[in-house]
Structure formats: C-alpha cells, structure tokens
Design an enzyme around this catalytic site. Structure first.
Site, PDB file in Angstrom:
ATOM      1  N   ASP A  20       0.847  -1.192   0.000  1.00  0.00           N
ATOM      2  CA  ASP A  20       0.000   0.000   0.000  1.00  0.00           C
ATOM      3  C   ASP A  20       0.886   1.248   0.000  1.00  0.00           C
ATOM      4  O   ASP A  20       1.583   1.517   0.966  1.00  0.00           O
ATOM      5  CB  ASP A  20      -0.892   0.002   1.253  1.00  0.00           C
ATOM      6  CG  ASP A  20      -1.858   1.175   1.246  1.00  0.00           C
ATOM      7  OD1 ASP A  20      -2.985   0.996   0.753  1.00  0.00           O
ATOM      8  OD2 ASP A  20      -1.483   2.270   1.722  1.00  0.00           O
ATOM      9  N   TYR A  49       3.361   9.802  -0.613  1.00  0.00           N
ATOM     10  CA  TYR A  49       4.451   9.189   0.160  1.00  0.00           C
ATOM     11  C   TYR A  49       5.800   9.372  -0.563  1.00  0.00           C
ATOM     12  O   TYR A  49       6.851   9.143   0.017  1.00  0.00           O
ATOM     13  CB  TYR A  49       4.220   7.690   0.417  1.00  0.00           C
ATOM     14  CG  TYR A  49       2.927   7.320   1.116  1.00  0.00           C
ATOM     15  CD1 TYR A  49       2.130   8.287   1.732  1.00  0.00           C
ATOM     16  CD2 TYR A  49       2.495   6.003   1.149  1.00  0.00           C
ATOM     17  CE1 TYR A  49       0.934   7.943   2.349  1.00  0.00           C
ATOM     18  CE2 TYR A  49       1.302   5.646   1.782  1.00  0.00           C
ATOM     19  CZ  TYR A  49       0.526   6.618   2.372  1.00  0.00           C
ATOM     20  OH  TYR A  49      -0.651   6.256   2.982  1.00  0.00           O
ATOM     21  N   LYS A  78      -2.601   5.909  -4.508  1.00  0.00           N
ATOM     22  CA  LYS A  78      -3.691   6.855  -4.225  1.00  0.00           C
ATOM     23  C   LYS A  78      -3.473   8.190  -4.924  1.00  0.00           C
ATOM     24  O   LYS A  78      -2.334   8.652  -5.048  1.00  0.00           O
ATOM     25  CB  LYS A  78      -3.793   7.089  -2.708  1.00  0.00           C
ATOM     26  CG  LYS A  78      -3.743   5.813  -1.883  1.00  0.00           C
ATOM     27  CD  LYS A  78      -3.913   6.045  -0.397  1.00  0.00           C
ATOM     28  CE  LYS A  78      -3.622   4.768   0.393  1.00  0.00           C
ATOM     29  NZ  LYS A  78      -2.235   4.637   0.813  1.00  0.00           N
ATOM     30  N   HIS A  90      -7.451   9.703  -2.107  1.00  0.00           N
ATOM     31  CA  HIS A  90      -6.786   9.636  -0.796  1.00  0.00           C
ATOM     32  C   HIS A  90      -7.608  10.278   0.322  1.00  0.00           C
ATOM     33  O   HIS A  90      -7.668   9.749   1.434  1.00  0.00           O
ATOM     34  CB  HIS A  90      -5.413  10.307  -0.903  1.00  0.00           C
ATOM     35  CG  HIS A  90      -4.419   9.845   0.107  1.00  0.00           C
ATOM     36  ND1 HIS A  90      -3.086   9.709  -0.168  1.00  0.00           N
ATOM     37  CD2 HIS A  90      -4.557   9.485   1.404  1.00  0.00           C
ATOM     38  CE1 HIS A  90      -2.444   9.282   0.912  1.00  0.00           C
ATOM     39  NE2 HIS A  90      -3.326   9.149   1.886  1.00  0.00           N
TER      40      HIS A  90
HETATM   41  N1  LIG Z   1      -5.126   6.537   3.608  1.00  0.00           N
HETATM   42  C1  LIG Z   1      -4.505   7.261   4.511  1.00  0.00           C
HETATM   43  O1  LIG Z   1      -4.798   8.447   4.716  1.00  0.00           O
HETATM   44  C2  LIG Z   1      -3.421   6.617   5.305  1.00  0.00           C
HETATM   45  C3  LIG Z   1      -2.866   7.302   6.402  1.00  0.00           C
HETATM   46  C4  LIG Z   1      -1.855   6.666   7.120  1.00  0.00           C
HETATM   47  C5  LIG Z   1      -1.424   5.398   6.756  1.00  0.00           C
HETATM   48  N2  LIG Z   1      -1.961   4.786   5.659  1.00  0.00           N
HETATM   49  C6  LIG Z   1      -1.495   3.441   5.223  1.00  0.00           C
HETATM   50  O2  LIG Z   1      -1.614   2.526   6.307  1.00  0.00           O
HETATM   51  C7  LIG Z   1      -0.329   1.950   6.568  1.00  0.00           C
HETATM   52  C8  LIG Z   1      -0.206   1.583   8.018  1.00  0.00           C
HETATM   53  O3  LIG Z   1      -0.423   2.724   8.855  1.00  0.00           O
HETATM   54  P1  LIG Z   1       0.756   3.546   9.551  1.00  0.00           P
HETATM   55  O4  LIG Z   1       2.041   3.256   8.874  1.00  0.00           O
HETATM   56  O5  LIG Z   1       0.362   4.976   9.592  1.00  0.00           O
HETATM   57  O6  LIG Z   1       0.748   3.043  11.042  1.00  0.00           O
HETATM   58  P2  LIG Z   1       0.884   1.617  11.767  1.00  0.00           P
HETATM   59  O7  LIG Z   1       1.128   0.547  10.782  1.00  0.00           O
HETATM   60  O8  LIG Z   1      -0.261   1.527  12.708  1.00  0.00           O
HETATM   61  O9  LIG Z   1       2.146   1.843  12.686  1.00  0.00           O
HETATM   62  C9  LIG Z   1       3.440   1.978  12.193  1.00  0.00           C
HETATM   63  C10 LIG Z   1       4.336   2.225  13.426  1.00  0.00           C
HETATM   64  O10 LIG Z   1       4.343   1.057  14.243  1.00  0.00           O
HETATM   65  C11 LIG Z   1       5.672   0.579  14.399  1.00  0.00           C
HETATM   66  N3  LIG Z   1       5.605  -0.881  14.346  1.00  0.00           N
HETATM   67  C12 LIG Z   1       5.403  -1.674  13.260  1.00  0.00           C
HETATM   68  N4  LIG Z   1       5.395  -2.980  13.596  1.00  0.00           N
HETATM   69  C13 LIG Z   1       5.612  -3.015  14.937  1.00  0.00           C
HETATM   70  C14 LIG Z   1       5.738  -4.075  15.871  1.00  0.00           C
HETATM   71  N5  LIG Z   1       5.639  -5.352  15.494  1.00  0.00           N
HETATM   72  N6  LIG Z   1       5.948  -3.757  17.180  1.00  0.00           N
HETATM   73  C15 LIG Z   1       6.054  -2.474  17.579  1.00  0.00           C
HETATM   74  N7  LIG Z   1       5.948  -1.418  16.731  1.00  0.00           N
HETATM   75  C16 LIG Z   1       5.734  -1.699  15.418  1.00  0.00           C
HETATM   76  C17 LIG Z   1       6.473   1.195  13.269  1.00  0.00           C
HETATM   77  O11 LIG Z   1       7.798   1.454  13.652  1.00  0.00           O
HETATM   78  P3  LIG Z   1       9.091   0.893  12.798  1.00  0.00           P
HETATM   79  O12 LIG Z   1       8.926   1.314  11.368  1.00  0.00           O
HETATM   80  O13 LIG Z   1      10.237   1.554  13.491  1.00  0.00           O
HETATM   81  O14 LIG Z   1       9.068  -0.588  12.993  1.00  0.00           O
HETATM   82  C18 LIG Z   1       5.741   2.536  13.058  1.00  0.00           C
HETATM   83  O15 LIG Z   1       6.216   3.489  13.993  1.00  0.00           O
HETATM   84  C19 LIG Z   1       0.625   3.049   6.087  1.00  0.00           C
HETATM   85  O16 LIG Z   1       1.952   2.620   5.965  1.00  0.00           O
HETATM   86  C20 LIG Z   1      -0.036   3.452   4.804  1.00  0.00           C
HETATM   87  O17 LIG Z   1       0.207   2.492   3.792  1.00  0.00           O
HETATM   88  C21 LIG Z   1      -2.945   5.371   4.943  1.00  0.00           C
END
Ligand SMILES: NC(=O)c1ccc[n+]([C@@H]2O[C@H](COP(=O)([O-])OP(=O)(O)OC[C@H]3O[C@@H](n4cnc5c(N)ncnc54)[C@H](OP(=O)(O)O)[C@@H]3O)[C@@H](O)[C@H]2O)c1
Length: 278
Positions: free
Chosen positions: A48, A53, A78, A111
C-alpha cells in the site's frame, strides 16, 4: 510464514485482495526499495503506497527486482488531493503508473475527500473510466465519511470497492464501518497499530492477551483486526518486525479477549480530520 497462509478477501467487483499487506507511509524514498524488497522476501504480496508518500519509484524498483509474477502481487496507490478534478486525475494516475513501472495497479484510491476542493465526484468519474480500461483492477476511496460516500453513490451510482480509514482499537468508527458493510464497501484499516502514537501496545488488556498466547502486543492487535474482518497493512522499516507482523495465523483470540479489545474504543483519532484535510 508462507504467503499462501494470508486470506484473500473478495471485493465487490470480484477482485481478490490479501487481507494482510505492507504499508509504506513515512518510509523514506531512498529506503523504500530496501524496505519493500525485504517485505516481499519475507512473504508480503500486498503493498500500500500513495503519490504523497513519494516512494512509488522505490516500491516499483523492489517489485521489478523481486522476480515475483505480477499476478501474484497486489499494489495500491492513491490520488493526491492537489490532483483531484476532471482534468487532473488521469495524468496523476498515469504518472503514478510510470513511477511504479507498472501497466496497472490493483487498487486506486482517492486519498481524502478534501471537501473544500469539492472535486472528489469529478475524480471518481475518472476513476470509473480507469477501472473500465483495466489499468486499475478495483477503485475506492480513503478517509471518506458517510456524507461523502452517500454523495458519491447518489451522484454516480458507482459504489467504491473499499474505504481506507484510520481504525484501531482506540478508534473503531462503528457507525462508518456498519455503513460500509451495509453497502458492500470493504474496510481497510490504516494505522492499525495506532501509528505508534498511543499507549495501545502497553495497554494491560493487550499485554495480557499477548502473554496468554506467547505473542507480541502488535501481533495481538493485528490479529484482532483480522478477526474483525479488516484489511490491514502495518508499516515497519525493520525486517524482523515485518516477519513478526506476518506471523498472525498460528493463534486465535478467545471471544473474551476479542470483546475486551473491542471495549477499548475511546474515539481517539490520531491522524488528520477528513473534514479538514484538503
Ligand atoms: N489513507 C490514509 O490516509 C493513510 C494514512 C496513514 C497510513 N496509511 C497506510 O496505512 C499503513 C499503516 O499505517 P501507519 O504506517 O500509519 O501506522 P501503523 O502501521 O499503525 O504503525 C506503524 C508504526 O508502528 C511501528 N511498528 C510496526 N510494527 C511493529 C511491531 N511489530 N511492534 C512495535 N511497533 C511496530 C512502526 O515502527 P518501525 O517502522 O520503526 O518498525 C511505526 O512506527 C501506512 O503505511 C499506509 O500504507 C494510509
């Protein structure tokens, strides 16, 4: 863990999407190729990304060098807010395809509704044409609230295949999720781990379930999402965590654990407000 253990969800148009994928928000562009190559190597088949990004090139290079058949991959990107509109959406989509080095994406999303621009309906009509051309296997939206979905459906008659929204145990959006389920719109949960911005992984309910199963807090939260039916793509730049976040299929939460996690909802939005991000 082999990739074939990840369940496939069928979207309303028949497209199949791995329920667990890998997100790349805040993965630095120079690091993206390495991070996504690691993810593909350890078994992820669903990536994704998004124009904003600024790492679509790195994602594309990792895909190209992976040797994985295109049919075995699911790639989402997106449309950025500034590119919304009747004339700007198609060039933006084509630029994404170029950066990714792909002939098609599996899922293309608007998005944000960006209500102040008042252009998401115009963009949606272009996405319909993109889907008909086969260059996106499915189309959907992200961060849409019920009034935005209602308007899109009323004015175009075409229902998005997914709505990708902030969703985690502290922000469960029940009314919006029920609306999506009632309209055959699959819910994708972004920020499934609450983006590391809350104490979710230290919450005693999560910690107790993790101890009971010999799993990490992150695995318990991700498992809860899967059992709720959410499509997720946690982000990490660390290979060992990429492996950990895939290892969700050797345990199940008890109904008590599931209910206790569901009871943690506190309407804690950590990302942008869909009414204000423009
Ligand atoms: N559509 C939208 O508006 C929107 C907005 C935000 C995100 N997204 C999508 O959703 C995806 C996921 O959301 P997100 O990246 O915002 O947040 P997330 O996946 O909830 O959290 C990522 C955070 O958690 C940490 N993490 C990952 N695995 C872990 C584990 N096993 N134990 C402890 N900490 C862990 C990562 O740190 P490290 O990298 O240091 O491991 C990072 O700081 C995004 O990458 C993106 O593709 C979409």
């Amino acid at each position: 863990m082999a990739e074939n253990t990840i369940p496939l969800c069928e979207l309303s148009n028949g497209t199949r999407i791995p329920q667990l994928g890998f997100g790349v928000f805040l993965v630095d562009p120079p690091e993206a190729e390495r991070v996504v190559s690691d993810a593909l190597e350890v078994g992820y088949r669903h990536i994704d990304t998004a124009t904003i990004y600024k790492n679509e090139e790195g994602v594309g290079r990792a895909i190209a060098s992976s040797g994985i058949a295109r049919d075995d991959l699911f790639v989402t990107t997106k449309l950025w807010n500034a590119d919304q509109g009747a004339d700007t959406t198609l060039p933006a989509f084509e630029a994404s395809l170029d950066r990714l080095g792909l002939d098609y994406v599996d899922l293309y999303l608007i998005h944000w509704p960006a209500p102040a621009r008042d252009a998401y309906v115009d963009s949606w009509r272009v996405l319909e044409r993109i889907e008909k051309s086969g260059r996106a296997k499915a189309i959907g939206v992200s961060n849409f609230l019920i009034p935005h979905l209602d308007r899109l459906i009323d004015e175009t008659g075409v229902i998005p295949a997914v709505n990708q929204i902030e969703l985690h145990p502290y922000h469960q959006r029940r009314e919006l999720v029920e609306f999506c389920q009632g309209n055959d719109i699959r819910v994708e949960a972004w920020g499934p781990l609450s983006q590391g911005k809350s104490d979710l992984l230290e919450n005693p309910v999560i910690v107790a379930a993790a101890a009971a199963h010999g799993k990490s807090s992150a695995q318990v939260v991700l498992r809860w999402h899967l059992e709720q039916g959410n499509i997720i793509f946690p982000k990490t730049t660390r290979r060992e965590r990429a492996i950990e976040n895939l290892d969700l299929f050797t345990f199940e939460l008890s109904s008590e654990e599931r209910s206790a996690i569901t009871a943690l909802d506190r309407e804690l939005r950590l990302g942008g407000d869909p009414l204000e991000v423009n």
